[in-house]
Design a protein around this motif. Structure first.
Motif, PDB file in Angstrom:
ATOM      1  N   SER A 162      36.591  -9.815  13.713  1.00  0.00           N
ATOM      2  CA  SER A 162      37.023  -8.419  13.718  1.00  0.00           C
ATOM      3  C   SER A 162      38.313  -8.304  12.929  1.00  0.00           C
ATOM      4  N   ASP A 163      38.435  -7.227  12.181  1.00  0.00           N
ATOM      5  CA  ASP A 163      39.679  -6.948  11.478  1.00  0.00           C
ATOM      6  C   ASP A 163      40.630  -6.218  12.421  1.00  0.00           C
ATOM      7  N   LEU A 164      41.914  -6.555  12.348  1.00  0.00           N
ATOM      8  CA  LEU A 164      42.907  -5.974  13.265  1.00  0.00           C
ATOM      9  C   LEU A 164      43.772  -4.940  12.557  1.00  0.00           C
TER      10      LEU A 164
ATOM     11  N   VAL B 174      34.749  -6.185   6.387  1.00  0.00           N
ATOM     12  CA  VAL B 174      34.473  -5.958   7.805  1.00  0.00           C
ATOM     13  C   VAL B 174      35.227  -4.709   8.240  1.00  0.00           C
ATOM     14  N   GLU B 175      34.462  -3.708   8.732  1.00  0.00           N
ATOM     15  CA  GLU B 175      35.096  -2.475   9.172  1.00  0.00           C
ATOM     16  C   GLU B 175      35.553  -2.583  10.618  1.00  0.00           C
TER      17      GLU B 175
ATOM     18  N   GLN C  69      49.236  -9.833  12.214  1.00  0.00           N
ATOM     19  CA  GLN C  69      48.042  -9.953  13.060  1.00  0.00           C
ATOM     20  C   GLN C  69      46.882  -9.436  12.209  1.00  0.00           C
ATOM     21  N   HIS C  70      46.162 -10.323  11.557  1.00  0.00           N
ATOM     22  CA  HIS C  70      45.199  -9.904  10.531  1.00  0.00           C
ATOM     23  C   HIS C  70      43.778  -9.748  11.077  1.00  0.00           C
ATOM     24  N   ALA C  71      43.283 -10.776  11.753  1.00  0.00           N
ATOM     25  CA  ALA C  71      41.886 -10.744  12.226  1.00  0.00           C
ATOM     26  C   ALA C  71      41.764 -11.577  13.492  1.00  0.00           C
TER      27      ALA C  71
END
Length: 555
Positions: A57-59, A72-73, A43-45
Protein backbone atom coordinates in the motif's frame (compact mmCIF):
# COMPACT_ATOMS: atom_id res chain seq x y z
CA UNK A 1 7.79 -16.62 4.46
CA UNK A 2 8.99 -13.98 2.01
CA UNK A 3 12.30 -12.34 1.31
CA UNK A 4 12.57 -8.71 0.26
CA UNK A 5 15.49 -8.09 -2.12
CA UNK A 6 16.86 -4.56 -1.96
CA UNK A 7 18.61 -3.21 -5.08
CA UNK A 8 18.10 -6.46 -7.06
CA UNK A 9 20.73 -7.15 -9.71
CA UNK A 10 23.12 -4.51 -8.33
CA UNK A 11 26.45 -5.21 -6.59
CA UNK A 12 24.98 -3.97 -3.30
CA UNK A 13 22.00 -6.35 -3.50
CA UNK A 14 20.84 -7.57 -0.08
CA UNK A 15 18.10 -9.98 1.02
CA UNK A 16 15.92 -9.27 4.03
CA UNK A 17 13.62 -11.91 5.48
CA UNK A 18 10.16 -10.57 6.34
CA UNK A 19 7.50 -12.33 8.41
CA UNK A 20 3.77 -12.09 9.06
CA UNK A 21 2.63 -8.62 10.04
CA UNK A 22 3.23 -5.07 8.86
CA UNK A 23 6.49 -3.94 7.27
CA UNK A 24 6.81 -0.18 6.65
CA UNK A 25 9.17 1.23 4.02
CA UNK A 26 10.49 4.80 3.96
CA UNK A 27 13.26 7.25 4.71
CA UNK A 28 12.48 7.64 8.42
CA UNK A 29 14.56 5.55 10.77
CA UNK A 30 11.50 4.21 12.58
CA UNK A 31 10.39 2.39 9.40
CA UNK A 32 10.83 -1.37 9.29
CA UNK A 33 12.97 -0.93 6.18
CA UNK A 34 14.58 2.52 6.19
CA UNK A 35 16.53 3.54 3.09
CA UNK A 36 18.40 6.85 2.99
CA UNK A 37 17.14 8.04 -0.38
CA UNK A 38 15.90 11.54 -1.22
CA UNK A 39 13.39 10.00 -3.65
CA UNK A 40 11.49 8.34 -0.81
CA UNK A 41 9.06 9.88 1.64
CA UNK A 42 9.65 9.42 5.34
CA UNK A 43 6.71 7.00 5.50
CA UNK A 44 6.45 5.83 1.88
CA UNK A 45 4.74 2.43 1.70
CA UNK A 46 3.78 -0.62 3.72
CA UNK A 47 3.73 -4.37 3.20
CA UNK A 48 1.09 -6.57 4.84
CA UNK A 49 2.18 -10.22 5.12
CA UNK A 50 -0.20 -13.05 6.03
CA UNK A 51 1.19 -16.51 5.43
CA UNK A 52 1.78 -16.92 1.70
CA UNK A 53 -0.07 -13.73 0.79
CA UNK A 54 1.25 -10.17 0.62
CA UNK A 55 -0.09 -6.69 -0.21
CA UNK A 56 1.64 -3.36 -0.75
CA UNK A 57 0.00 0.00 0.00
CA UNK A 58 1.16 3.52 -0.72
CA UNK A 59 1.16 5.84 2.31
CA UNK A 60 0.54 9.06 0.42
CA UNK A 61 4.10 9.36 -0.84
CA UNK A 62 5.24 12.19 -3.08
CA UNK A 63 6.92 10.02 -5.74
CA UNK A 64 4.53 7.09 -5.61
CA UNK A 65 4.72 3.30 -5.19
CA UNK A 66 4.79 1.02 -8.25
CA UNK A 67 4.32 -2.74 -8.78
CA UNK A 68 5.86 -3.89 -12.05
CA UNK A 69 5.79 -0.17 -13.04
CA UNK A 70 2.03 0.13 -12.44
CA UNK A 71 1.30 2.82 -9.86
CA UNK A 72 -0.41 1.64 -6.68
CA UNK A 73 -3.36 3.86 -5.79
CA UNK A 74 -4.47 2.15 -2.59
CA UNK A 75 -3.52 -1.48 -2.02
CA UNK A 76 -2.15 -4.07 -4.42
CA UNK A 77 -1.80 -7.84 -3.98
CA UNK A 78 1.73 -9.11 -4.60
CA UNK A 79 2.91 -12.32 -6.21
CA UNK A 80 6.34 -13.87 -5.67
CA UNK A 81 8.76 -12.23 -8.07
CA UNK A 82 6.91 -8.93 -8.31
CA UNK A 83 9.13 -5.85 -8.58
CA UNK A 84 8.19 -3.03 -6.24
CA UNK A 85 9.52 0.50 -6.79
CA UNK A 86 9.26 3.09 -4.01
CA UNK A 87 10.48 6.39 -5.39
CA UNK A 88 13.70 5.46 -7.18
CA UNK A 89 14.48 2.48 -4.94
CA UNK A 90 13.65 -0.96 -6.33
CA UNK A 91 12.72 -4.04 -4.30
CA UNK A 92 11.63 -7.54 -5.28
CA UNK A 93 9.46 -9.89 -3.24
CA UNK A 94 10.35 -13.59 -3.41
CA UNK A 95 9.47 -16.72 -1.45
CA UNK A 96 12.08 -18.06 0.94
CA UNK A 97 12.46 -20.95 3.35
CA UNK A 98 11.72 -19.72 6.90
CA UNK A 99 14.76 -19.58 9.18
CA UNK A 100 14.44 -21.61 12.33
CA UNK A 101 15.91 -21.46 15.80
CA UNK A 102 16.89 -24.52 17.83
CA UNK A 103 13.20 -25.28 18.40
CA UNK A 104 12.33 -25.16 14.72
CA UNK A 105 10.12 -22.06 14.99
CA UNK A 106 10.26 -19.03 12.72
CA UNK A 107 12.51 -16.28 14.02
CA UNK A 108 10.65 -12.94 14.18
CA UNK A 109 12.10 -9.78 12.70
CA UNK A 110 14.48 -9.32 9.79
CA UNK A 111 17.42 -11.52 8.85
CA UNK A 112 20.37 -9.37 7.76
CA UNK A 113 23.71 -10.68 6.44
CA UNK A 114 26.94 -9.78 8.23
CA UNK A 115 29.21 -6.93 7.26
CA UNK A 116 32.41 -8.04 5.53
CA UNK A 117 35.30 -5.62 4.95
CA UNK A 118 37.29 -5.63 1.72
CA UNK A 119 40.56 -5.10 3.63
CA UNK A 120 41.58 -4.90 7.28
CA UNK A 121 44.52 -3.23 9.04
CA UNK A 122 45.11 -4.09 12.68
CA UNK A 123 48.34 -2.11 13.06
CA UNK A 124 49.19 1.45 12.03
CA UNK A 125 50.73 1.81 8.58
CA UNK A 126 54.53 1.58 8.55
CA UNK A 127 55.13 5.02 7.05
CA UNK A 128 58.36 5.75 8.89
CA UNK A 129 61.49 7.64 8.02
CA UNK A 130 63.39 4.37 8.00
CA UNK A 131 61.60 3.30 4.82
CA UNK A 132 62.87 6.37 2.93
CA UNK A 133 66.22 7.48 1.62
CA UNK A 134 68.17 8.59 4.76
CA UNK A 135 69.44 11.82 3.21
CA UNK A 136 66.00 12.87 1.95
CA UNK A 137 64.38 11.91 5.28
CA UNK A 138 66.90 14.00 7.17
CA UNK A 139 66.17 16.94 4.90
CA UNK A 140 62.46 16.67 5.60
CA UNK A 141 63.04 16.51 9.35
CA UNK A 142 65.51 19.40 9.31
CA UNK A 143 63.31 21.67 7.21
CA UNK A 144 59.73 21.36 8.46
CA UNK A 145 58.87 24.68 6.81
CA UNK A 146 59.15 22.91 3.46
CA UNK A 147 56.20 20.72 4.38
CA UNK A 148 52.82 21.60 2.85
CA UNK A 149 50.59 23.97 4.77
CA UNK A 150 47.09 23.02 5.86
CA UNK A 151 45.75 24.82 2.83
CA UNK A 152 48.12 22.91 0.57
CA UNK A 153 47.33 19.43 1.85
CA UNK A 154 44.78 18.84 -0.90
CA UNK A 155 46.70 17.18 -3.74
CA UNK A 156 45.24 16.09 -7.08
CA UNK A 157 46.52 12.54 -6.96
CA UNK A 158 44.83 9.89 -4.79
CA UNK A 159 46.57 9.09 -1.52
CA UNK A 160 47.29 5.55 -2.68
CA UNK A 161 49.23 6.89 -5.68
CA UNK A 162 51.48 9.17 -3.67
CA UNK A 163 55.05 8.18 -2.91
CA UNK A 164 56.06 6.96 0.53
CA UNK A 165 58.08 10.14 1.05
CA UNK A 166 55.12 12.30 0.10
CA UNK A 167 52.91 10.43 2.54
CA UNK A 168 55.49 10.90 5.29
CA UNK A 169 55.69 14.62 4.56
CA UNK A 170 51.92 14.85 4.83
CA UNK A 171 51.82 12.90 8.09
CA UNK A 172 54.61 14.99 9.59
CA UNK A 173 52.68 18.14 8.76
CA UNK A 174 49.47 16.59 10.08
CA UNK A 175 51.19 15.84 13.40
CA UNK A 176 52.24 19.50 13.64
CA UNK A 177 48.74 20.74 12.88
CA UNK A 178 47.18 18.42 15.46
CA UNK A 179 49.75 19.32 18.12
CA UNK A 180 48.32 22.81 18.70
CA UNK A 181 46.55 22.91 22.11
CA UNK A 182 42.77 22.72 21.91
CA UNK A 183 39.82 20.95 23.48
CA UNK A 184 38.71 17.50 22.31
CA UNK A 185 35.87 18.84 20.14
CA UNK A 186 38.21 21.21 18.30
CA UNK A 187 40.77 18.43 17.80
CA UNK A 188 38.03 16.17 16.42
CA UNK A 189 36.99 18.88 13.95
CA UNK A 190 40.60 19.34 12.86
CA UNK A 191 40.93 15.59 12.36
CA UNK A 192 37.86 15.47 10.14
CA UNK A 193 38.87 18.56 8.15
CA UNK A 194 42.29 17.04 7.48
CA UNK A 195 40.74 13.71 6.51
CA UNK A 196 38.56 15.45 3.93
CA UNK A 197 41.54 17.26 2.48
CA UNK A 198 43.61 14.10 2.32
CA UNK A 199 41.09 11.46 1.28
CA UNK A 200 38.51 12.93 -1.14
CA UNK A 201 35.56 12.00 1.07
CA UNK A 202 31.88 12.74 0.49
CA UNK A 203 30.83 12.15 4.08
CA UNK A 204 32.67 11.62 7.32
CA UNK A 205 32.58 11.71 11.08
CA UNK A 206 34.76 11.55 14.17
CA UNK A 207 33.11 9.81 17.10
CA UNK A 208 34.67 9.94 20.56
CA UNK A 209 34.25 7.41 23.34
CA UNK A 210 32.19 8.64 26.30
CA UNK A 211 33.40 6.78 29.44
CA UNK A 212 30.24 7.47 31.46
CA UNK A 213 27.87 5.95 28.90
CA UNK A 214 30.38 3.68 27.12
CA UNK A 215 29.02 5.04 23.84
CA UNK A 216 30.69 6.47 20.74
CA UNK A 217 29.35 10.01 20.41
CA UNK A 218 29.60 11.93 17.11
CA UNK A 219 31.60 15.08 17.85
CA UNK A 220 32.41 16.20 14.30
CA UNK A 221 30.33 15.27 11.23
CA UNK A 222 30.44 16.40 7.62
CA UNK A 223 28.27 15.61 4.59
CA UNK A 224 29.23 16.77 1.11
CA UNK A 225 27.62 13.89 -0.79
CA UNK A 226 25.50 14.98 -3.79
CA UNK A 227 21.82 14.43 -3.11
CA UNK A 228 19.00 14.03 -5.57
CA UNK A 229 17.42 17.41 -6.27
CA UNK A 230 20.03 19.45 -4.41
CA UNK A 231 23.63 20.39 -3.86
CA UNK A 232 26.07 18.62 -1.63
CA UNK A 233 24.74 17.94 1.81
CA UNK A 234 21.20 18.99 0.90
CA UNK A 235 18.01 16.98 0.40
CA UNK A 236 17.87 14.36 3.15
CA UNK A 237 18.15 16.14 6.45
CA UNK A 238 17.55 13.07 8.63
CA UNK A 239 20.41 11.02 7.17
CA UNK A 240 23.27 10.16 9.50
CA UNK A 241 26.51 10.89 7.61
CA UNK A 242 28.23 7.72 8.76
CA UNK A 243 27.53 4.01 8.94
CA UNK A 244 26.60 2.84 12.42
CA UNK A 245 27.26 -0.72 11.33
CA UNK A 246 30.81 0.06 10.20
CA UNK A 247 31.45 2.10 13.36
CA UNK A 248 30.33 -0.87 15.48
CA UNK A 249 32.56 -3.19 13.44
CA UNK A 250 35.61 -0.97 14.03
CA UNK A 251 34.83 -0.68 17.73
CA UNK A 252 34.43 -4.43 18.13
CA UNK A 253 37.39 -5.45 15.98
CA UNK A 254 39.66 -2.54 17.02
CA UNK A 255 40.89 -2.51 13.45
CA UNK A 256 40.76 -0.26 10.41
CA UNK A 257 38.52 -1.52 7.62
CA UNK A 258 37.89 -0.80 3.95
CA UNK A 259 34.36 -1.49 2.71
CA UNK A 260 33.52 -1.44 -0.99
CA UNK A 261 30.00 -1.40 -2.45
CA UNK A 262 28.53 -1.66 1.02
CA UNK A 263 24.89 -1.74 2.02
CA UNK A 264 25.29 -0.82 5.64
CA UNK A 265 23.69 0.39 8.84
CA UNK A 266 21.54 -2.62 9.66
CA UNK A 267 20.04 -2.35 13.14
CA UNK A 268 19.69 -5.88 14.48
CA UNK A 269 19.49 -6.53 18.19
CA UNK A 270 16.22 -5.57 19.82
CA UNK A 271 15.00 -3.73 16.74
CA UNK A 272 12.39 -4.34 14.07
CA UNK A 273 13.92 -2.02 11.51
CA UNK A 274 16.75 -2.01 9.03
CA UNK A 275 18.71 1.04 8.01
CA UNK A 276 19.95 0.52 4.44
CA UNK A 277 22.24 3.07 2.79
CA UNK A 278 23.99 2.29 -0.47
CA UNK A 279 27.60 3.34 0.07
CA UNK A 280 30.02 2.75 -2.77
CA UNK A 281 33.22 2.90 -0.72
CA UNK A 282 33.93 3.51 2.97
CA UNK A 283 36.85 3.40 5.39
CA UNK A 284 36.99 3.66 9.16
CA UNK A 285 39.77 3.33 11.69
CA UNK A 286 39.92 3.19 15.49
CA UNK A 287 41.59 6.02 17.40
CA UNK A 288 43.69 3.88 19.72
CA UNK A 289 46.22 5.04 22.29
CA UNK A 290 48.03 2.40 24.36
CA UNK A 291 45.27 -0.06 23.39
CA UNK A 292 42.57 2.28 24.75
CA UNK A 293 39.81 3.17 22.31
CA UNK A 294 39.42 6.96 22.22
CA UNK A 295 37.11 7.05 19.23
CA UNK A 296 36.62 6.20 15.54
CA UNK A 297 37.23 8.15 12.33
CA UNK A 298 35.00 7.38 9.35
CA UNK A 299 34.94 8.53 5.70
CA UNK A 300 32.92 7.31 2.73
CA UNK A 301 31.88 7.95 -0.85
CA UNK A 302 28.29 7.55 -2.00
CA UNK A 303 28.98 8.29 -5.67
CA UNK A 304 32.38 6.86 -6.62
CA UNK A 305 32.64 3.04 -6.70
CA UNK A 306 35.86 1.66 -5.28
CA UNK A 307 37.17 5.16 -4.55
CA UNK A 308 39.44 3.85 -1.79
CA UNK A 309 42.20 1.27 -2.05
CA UNK A 310 44.29 -0.64 0.45
CA UNK A 311 46.93 2.08 0.12
CA UNK A 312 44.35 4.60 1.28
CA UNK A 313 43.50 2.32 4.20
CA UNK A 314 47.18 2.20 5.17
CA UNK A 315 47.30 5.98 5.12
CA UNK A 316 44.07 6.32 7.15
CA UNK A 317 45.45 3.88 9.72
CA UNK A 318 48.62 5.94 10.14
CA UNK A 319 46.61 9.16 10.20
CA UNK A 320 44.32 7.71 12.90
CA UNK A 321 47.37 6.87 14.99
CA UNK A 322 48.49 10.52 14.89
CA UNK A 323 44.95 11.69 15.61
CA UNK A 324 44.73 9.39 18.65
CA UNK A 325 47.98 10.82 20.00
CA UNK A 326 46.62 14.35 19.61
CA UNK A 327 43.43 13.39 21.46
CA UNK A 328 45.37 11.72 24.24
CA UNK A 329 47.57 14.82 24.61
CA UNK A 330 44.42 16.90 24.91
CA UNK A 331 42.97 14.54 27.51
CA UNK A 332 46.24 14.56 29.45
CA UNK A 333 46.47 18.35 29.39
CA UNK A 334 42.88 18.76 30.51
CA UNK A 335 43.38 16.17 33.24
CA UNK A 336 46.54 17.89 34.48
CA UNK A 337 44.87 21.29 34.41
CA UNK A 338 41.89 19.91 36.28
CA UNK A 339 44.09 18.19 38.82
CA UNK A 340 46.09 21.39 39.31
CA UNK A 341 42.90 23.32 40.05
CA UNK A 342 41.64 20.62 42.41
CA UNK A 343 44.99 20.34 44.13
CA UNK A 344 45.24 24.12 44.50
CA UNK A 345 41.78 24.24 46.04
CA UNK A 346 42.55 21.35 48.36
CA UNK A 347 45.82 22.87 49.50
CA UNK A 348 43.97 26.01 50.56
CA UNK A 349 42.02 24.10 53.20
CA UNK A 350 43.70 20.76 53.84
CA UNK A 351 47.22 19.79 54.95
CA UNK A 352 49.48 17.98 52.42
CA UNK A 353 49.10 14.65 54.21
CA UNK A 354 45.30 14.86 53.97
CA UNK A 355 45.46 15.93 50.32
CA UNK A 356 47.64 12.92 49.55
CA UNK A 357 45.20 10.57 51.26
CA UNK A 358 42.19 12.15 49.56
CA UNK A 359 43.80 11.76 46.14
CA UNK A 360 44.90 8.19 46.68
CA UNK A 361 43.14 5.40 44.81
CA UNK A 362 41.74 4.05 48.04
CA UNK A 363 39.59 7.13 48.60
CA UNK A 364 38.00 9.15 45.79
CA UNK A 365 37.26 12.85 46.14
CA UNK A 366 33.55 12.18 45.71
CA UNK A 367 33.62 9.72 48.61
CA UNK A 368 35.80 12.02 50.70
CA UNK A 369 33.50 15.02 50.41
CA UNK A 370 30.18 13.17 50.58
CA UNK A 371 28.12 14.20 53.60
CA UNK A 372 29.03 12.02 56.57
CA UNK A 373 28.45 11.93 60.31
CA UNK A 374 31.66 12.17 62.27
CA UNK A 375 33.19 13.44 65.50
CA UNK A 376 35.48 16.43 65.33
CA UNK A 377 37.50 18.66 67.57
CA UNK A 378 36.77 22.23 66.50
CA UNK A 379 39.20 25.09 67.13
CA UNK A 380 38.03 28.68 67.06
CA UNK A 381 40.64 31.46 67.35
CA UNK A 382 39.90 35.17 67.56
CA UNK A 383 41.97 38.35 67.93
CA UNK A 384 41.45 39.93 71.34
CA UNK A 385 40.17 43.50 71.22
CA UNK A 386 39.89 43.51 67.44
CA UNK A 387 36.62 45.47 67.33
CA UNK A 388 38.11 48.40 69.30
CA UNK A 389 41.31 48.15 67.23
CA UNK A 390 39.41 48.40 63.96
CA UNK A 391 37.97 51.79 65.00
CA UNK A 392 41.49 53.22 65.32
CA UNK A 393 43.04 51.82 62.11
CA UNK A 394 42.49 52.61 58.45
CA UNK A 395 40.79 49.74 56.57
CA UNK A 396 43.82 49.24 54.29
CA UNK A 397 46.16 49.04 57.31
CA UNK A 398 43.79 46.61 58.98
CA UNK A 399 43.78 44.41 55.88
CA UNK A 400 47.59 44.43 55.79
CA UNK A 401 47.69 43.41 59.44
CA UNK A 402 45.35 40.45 58.89
CA UNK A 403 47.33 39.33 55.83
CA UNK A 404 50.49 39.27 57.95
CA UNK A 405 48.74 37.51 60.85
CA UNK A 406 46.68 34.75 59.19
CA UNK A 407 49.33 32.79 57.18
CA UNK A 408 51.47 31.68 60.17
CA UNK A 409 48.33 30.94 62.18
CA UNK A 410 46.92 28.80 59.34
CA UNK A 411 50.29 27.06 59.00
CA UNK A 412 49.85 25.78 62.55
CA UNK A 413 46.58 24.15 61.46
CA UNK A 414 48.27 22.41 58.53
CA UNK A 415 51.40 21.51 60.53
CA UNK A 416 49.18 19.58 62.91
CA UNK A 417 47.09 17.99 60.10
CA UNK A 418 43.92 19.97 60.63
CA UNK A 419 41.35 21.23 58.13
CA UNK A 420 41.07 24.99 57.71
CA UNK A 421 37.32 25.36 57.37
CA UNK A 422 36.90 29.11 57.04
CA UNK A 423 37.97 32.62 57.90
CA UNK A 424 35.31 34.72 59.66
CA UNK A 425 36.50 38.32 59.78
CA UNK A 426 39.43 38.25 62.20
CA UNK A 427 38.52 34.73 63.39
CA UNK A 428 39.51 31.33 62.06
CA UNK A 429 37.70 27.99 62.35
CA UNK A 430 39.66 24.74 61.98
CA UNK A 431 38.59 21.17 62.62
CA UNK A 432 40.23 17.81 63.21
CA UNK A 433 38.29 14.65 62.28
CA UNK A 434 36.89 15.74 58.91
CA UNK A 435 37.15 14.80 56.13
CA UNK A 436 39.44 12.15 57.63
CA UNK A 437 39.06 10.99 61.20
CA UNK A 438 42.36 9.82 62.71
CA UNK A 439 43.56 8.73 66.16
CA UNK A 440 44.84 11.68 68.18
CA UNK A 441 42.69 14.35 66.51
CA UNK A 442 42.05 16.14 69.82
CA UNK A 443 45.77 16.03 70.71
CA UNK A 444 46.76 17.65 67.41
CA UNK A 445 44.07 20.30 67.77
CA UNK A 446 45.35 21.31 71.22
CA UNK A 447 48.96 21.35 70.00
CA UNK A 448 47.89 23.65 67.17
CA UNK A 449 46.12 25.99 69.62
CA UNK A 450 49.20 26.30 71.80
CA UNK A 451 51.38 26.57 68.68
CA UNK A 452 49.31 29.57 67.52
CA UNK A 453 49.95 31.34 70.82
CA UNK A 454 53.66 30.64 70.60
CA UNK A 455 54.10 31.66 66.96
CA UNK A 456 52.15 34.89 67.53
CA UNK A 457 54.72 35.97 70.10
CA UNK A 458 57.44 35.78 67.42
CA UNK A 459 55.64 37.59 64.58
CA UNK A 460 57.01 41.02 63.55
CA UNK A 461 53.60 42.66 63.26
CA UNK A 462 53.09 46.42 62.87
CA UNK A 463 50.65 46.27 65.78
CA UNK A 464 51.05 43.85 68.73
CA UNK A 465 48.26 41.27 68.88
CA UNK A 466 46.87 38.81 71.35
CA UNK A 467 44.52 35.94 70.57
CA UNK A 468 42.14 33.71 72.52
CA UNK A 469 41.41 30.12 71.48
CA UNK A 470 38.54 27.76 72.27
CA UNK A 471 38.22 24.01 71.55
CA UNK A 472 35.26 21.63 71.74
CA UNK A 473 34.80 18.01 70.66
CA UNK A 474 31.49 16.61 69.46
CA UNK A 475 29.43 15.14 66.60
CA UNK A 476 28.78 17.00 63.33
CA UNK A 477 27.70 16.39 59.74
CA UNK A 478 30.59 17.12 57.37
CA UNK A 479 30.48 17.62 53.60
CA UNK A 480 30.04 20.08 50.76
CA UNK A 481 27.41 22.82 51.06
CA UNK A 482 26.48 25.68 48.74
CA UNK A 483 25.30 26.03 45.16
CA UNK A 484 26.44 24.50 41.87
CA UNK A 485 28.56 27.63 41.28
CA UNK A 486 30.05 27.88 44.78
CA UNK A 487 30.68 24.89 46.99
CA UNK A 488 32.45 24.91 50.33
CA UNK A 489 33.45 22.07 52.61
CA UNK A 490 31.87 22.61 56.04
CA UNK A 491 30.99 20.94 59.31
CA UNK A 492 27.48 21.52 60.61
CA UNK A 493 26.51 20.85 64.20
CA UNK A 494 26.69 22.04 67.78
CA UNK A 495 30.39 21.25 68.10
CA UNK A 496 31.51 24.12 65.87
CA UNK A 497 29.09 26.55 67.51
CA UNK A 498 30.27 25.58 70.99
CA UNK A 499 33.91 26.02 69.97
CA UNK A 500 33.11 29.67 69.17
CA UNK A 501 31.31 30.06 72.50
CA UNK A 502 34.25 28.51 74.39
CA UNK A 503 36.60 30.89 72.56
CA UNK A 504 34.51 33.82 73.80
CA UNK A 505 35.09 32.69 77.39
CA UNK A 506 38.88 32.61 76.93
CA UNK A 507 40.82 35.74 77.80
CA UNK A 508 43.61 37.32 75.80
CA UNK A 509 46.50 34.88 75.43
CA UNK A 510 44.44 31.94 76.73
CA UNK A 511 43.52 28.50 75.41
CA UNK A 512 40.27 27.10 76.84
CA UNK A 513 38.93 23.60 76.16
CA UNK A 514 35.67 21.85 76.99
CA UNK A 515 35.46 18.74 79.12
CA UNK A 516 34.68 16.62 76.06
CA UNK A 517 37.93 17.74 74.43
CA UNK A 518 39.88 17.05 77.61
CA UNK A 519 38.42 13.52 77.74
CA UNK A 520 39.26 12.98 74.05
CA UNK A 521 42.99 13.56 74.63
CA UNK A 522 45.15 10.46 74.41
CA UNK A 523 46.28 9.41 77.91
CA UNK A 524 50.04 9.86 78.29
CA UNK A 525 50.47 11.51 74.88
CA UNK A 526 51.12 15.00 76.23
CA UNK A 527 51.23 16.41 79.74
CA UNK A 528 49.02 19.45 79.91
CA UNK A 529 48.43 21.42 83.05
CA UNK A 530 44.85 22.67 83.19
CA UNK A 531 42.89 24.94 85.51
CA UNK A 532 39.16 24.19 85.93
CA UNK A 533 36.91 27.15 85.22
CA UNK A 534 33.88 25.38 86.58
CA UNK A 535 30.50 25.03 84.90
CA UNK A 536 30.02 28.00 82.58
CA UNK A 537 26.72 29.03 80.99
CA UNK A 538 27.40 29.76 77.37
CA UNK A 539 25.36 32.04 75.14
CA UNK A 540 22.53 30.18 73.42
CA UNK A 541 22.85 27.09 75.61
CA UNK A 542 20.63 26.32 78.61
CA UNK A 543 22.89 23.82 80.37
CA UNK A 544 26.30 24.95 81.62
CA UNK A 545 29.48 23.47 80.17
CA UNK A 546 32.54 22.50 82.21
CA UNK A 547 35.58 24.30 80.83
CA UNK A 548 39.33 24.19 81.50
CA UNK A 549 42.08 26.70 80.85
CA UNK A 550 45.23 25.11 79.43
CA UNK A 551 48.39 26.51 81.01
CA UNK A 552 51.11 26.91 78.39
CA UNK A 553 54.50 28.57 78.09
CA UNK A 554 56.57 30.01 75.25
CA UNK A 555 58.97 27.05 75.42
Amino acid sequence: MFELILFPGRPEERRLAVHDGVCTIGRAEDCTVSVASASMSRQHARLDIQGDRAWVSDLGSKNGTYVNEARVERSHALQPGDRVRVGEVTLRLVLAAPPADSGGHAVPGLAVPGLEPTAVRRQPSDLTAGSLDPARSAAVAANPESLPTLKGLQLPSPVAARSAEEKLRLLLRVSQLLAAPADAETIATRILDLAFQLLEADRGAVLLFEPRTHALVPVAVRNEAPMAGGAAGQGVTDETPYSRRIIDWVRTQRAAGLFSNALVDFRLAGSQSVRAAAICSAMAAPLLFADELLGVIYVDSKVAPDRYTEGDLDFLSAFANLAASALENTRLRERLEGEAVVRNNLMRFFPPTTVQKLRSEALSLRDAFATADTEITALFVDISGFTEMSTRMAPRDLMALLNAYFPPIADEVFRHEGTLEKYIGDALLAVWGAPLRLPGDADRALRAAVGMQRVLATLPLPVPLQIHVGLHTGPVAAGNIGTAEYIQYATIGEATNLAARVCAVAGAGEVVVSETTLRALTPGADVWKTTPLGPVVLKGRAEPLTLYRVEWSLE
